[in-house]
Design a protein around this motif. Structure first.
Motif, mmCIF file in Angstrom:
data_model
loop_
_atom_site.group_PDB
_atom_site.id
_atom_site.type_symbol
_atom_site.label_atom_id
_atom_site.label_comp_id
_atom_site.label_asym_id
_atom_site.label_seq_id
_atom_site.Cartn_x
_atom_site.Cartn_y
_atom_site.Cartn_z
ATOM 1 N N LEU A 116 0.799 -1.214 0.000
ATOM 2 C CA LEU A 116 0.000 0.000 0.000
ATOM 3 C C LEU A 116 0.840 1.276 0.000
ATOM 4 C CD1 LEU A 116 -2.902 -1.101 2.366
ATOM 5 C CD2 LEU A 116 -2.909 -0.948 -0.128
ATOM 6 N N LEU A 122 -1.348 0.992 -5.812
ATOM 7 C CA LEU A 122 -2.459 1.905 -5.543
ATOM 8 C C LEU A 122 -3.216 2.207 -6.834
ATOM 9 C CD1 LEU A 122 -0.789 4.440 -3.081
ATOM 10 C CD2 LEU A 122 -2.127 2.401 -2.534
ATOM 11 N N LEU A 149 -8.177 1.949 -0.240
ATOM 12 C CA LEU A 149 -7.460 3.193 -0.516
ATOM 13 C C LEU A 149 -7.873 4.285 0.460
ATOM 14 C CD1 LEU A 149 -7.871 3.114 -4.393
ATOM 15 C CD2 LEU A 149 -5.720 2.800 -3.154
ATOM 16 N N LEU A 152 -6.027 5.086 3.735
ATOM 17 C CA LEU A 152 -4.641 5.567 3.721
ATOM 18 C C LEU A 152 -4.594 7.080 3.880
ATOM 19 C CD1 LEU A 152 -3.384 3.397 0.724
ATOM 20 C CD2 LEU A 152 -3.173 2.884 3.169
#
Length: 284
Positions: A116, A122, A149, A152
């Protein structure tokens, strides 16, 4: 039944062929079909799994269920993935969309391991969420991937952030009927706006950002050229890029020239246009 050795997965990624631990706790059965039912606001609310024998199992979206590990490799090595890991989620979704070449291609890359912090990973996750949403119409799976996603934080790296931003925009749209949840995604997408601490640079960045919001590049010339040339696949690709821009603008709160209501209409129109182009490509 004893759940030792079973794999815990989100209800949204159940697929035909999974062997599901039943809610009575005493047995398991093979899933023969899966459907998602929305609530009155259009938000995915229930996963309905039909199992061998015709029994229908209702599961709230967001819940975890237990399935038996496959004896052989499933699609993109779901067996090797840790329970609940990003790799496992992607593998389960790939299994549910075995007929989609794009999903399989992206999932195969991600099966090697998802980092990640890697921009390429990504990007693949953002593209997978977009494909599931636009081409497959699987909003539950798209939101599951977008959420990988969305968790993050902004770390100052704009190269990585643009893909996280894309995931947040998708999630904000898919949860638009849940105002509180959608607002959290929208707030997160603006995290980079206040990253600059130098007052002069911050002012310059704000002016530039506002100009981008007011006069976004929505690929009008490219789409017109492709349409005029009859290049259906090229036009489709440009329209998908346009959808990404519109989703971002909507999640950001719109702009001085495009309010959220206008953006929602334009997103709906673009989704319909891409669906039409997909149908033409399928019939070609």
């Amino acid at each position: 039944m004893d759940r030792t050795g079973l794999r815990a997965v989100p209800a949204e990624v159940l697929a035909a062929g999974n062997v599901l631990a039943l809610p009575d706790g005493d047995d398991s059965a093979e899933v023969t079909a899966v459907a998602v039912e929305n609530d009155d606001f259009g938000v995915p609310a229930l996963v309905i799994a039909t199992v061998a024998g015709g029994r229908r199992i209702s599961i709230a979206t967001g819940s975890m269920v237990y399935v038996e590990p496959a004896d052989a490799e499933i699609g993109v090595s779901a067996v090797a993935a840790d329970h609940g890991s990003p790799e496992a989620l992607v593998a389960q979704i790939a299994q549910a969309h075995a007929d989609s070449g794009v999903v399989q291609e992206i999932a195969a890359r991600l099966a090697r391991g998802i980092n990640l912090k890697a921009g390429s990973n990504l990007q693949d996750l953002q593209q997978l969420a977009l494909t599931l949403f636009i081409d497959e119409g699987d909003t539950a799976a798209a939101l599951t991937i977008a959420d990988l996603l969305a968790e993050l934080p902004f770390d100052g790296n704009f190269g990585r952030w643009k893909w996280i931003e894309g995931g947040l925009a998708i999630a904000a749209y898919l949860t638009r009927h849940d105002e509180e949840r959608s607002a959290r995604y929208s707030a997160a997408i603006r995290a980079a706006d206040d990253a600059e601490t130098d007052p002069l640079r911050a002012k310059t960045a704000a002016m530039y950002r506002q100009r981008q919001l007011n006069e976004p590049n929505v690929y009008d010339p490219e789409i017109l050229r492709a349409s005029a040339a009859g290049s259906i696949d090229v036009e489709r690709d440009w329209r998908i890029l346009r959808i990404g821009v519109l989703l971002y603008l909507r999640a950001h709160g719109g702009s001085e020239t495009l309010n959220r209501e206008v953006l929602e209409r334009r997103i709906a129109a673009e989704l319909a246009a891409v669906a039409s182009l997909n149908a033409q490509l399928a019939g070609a």
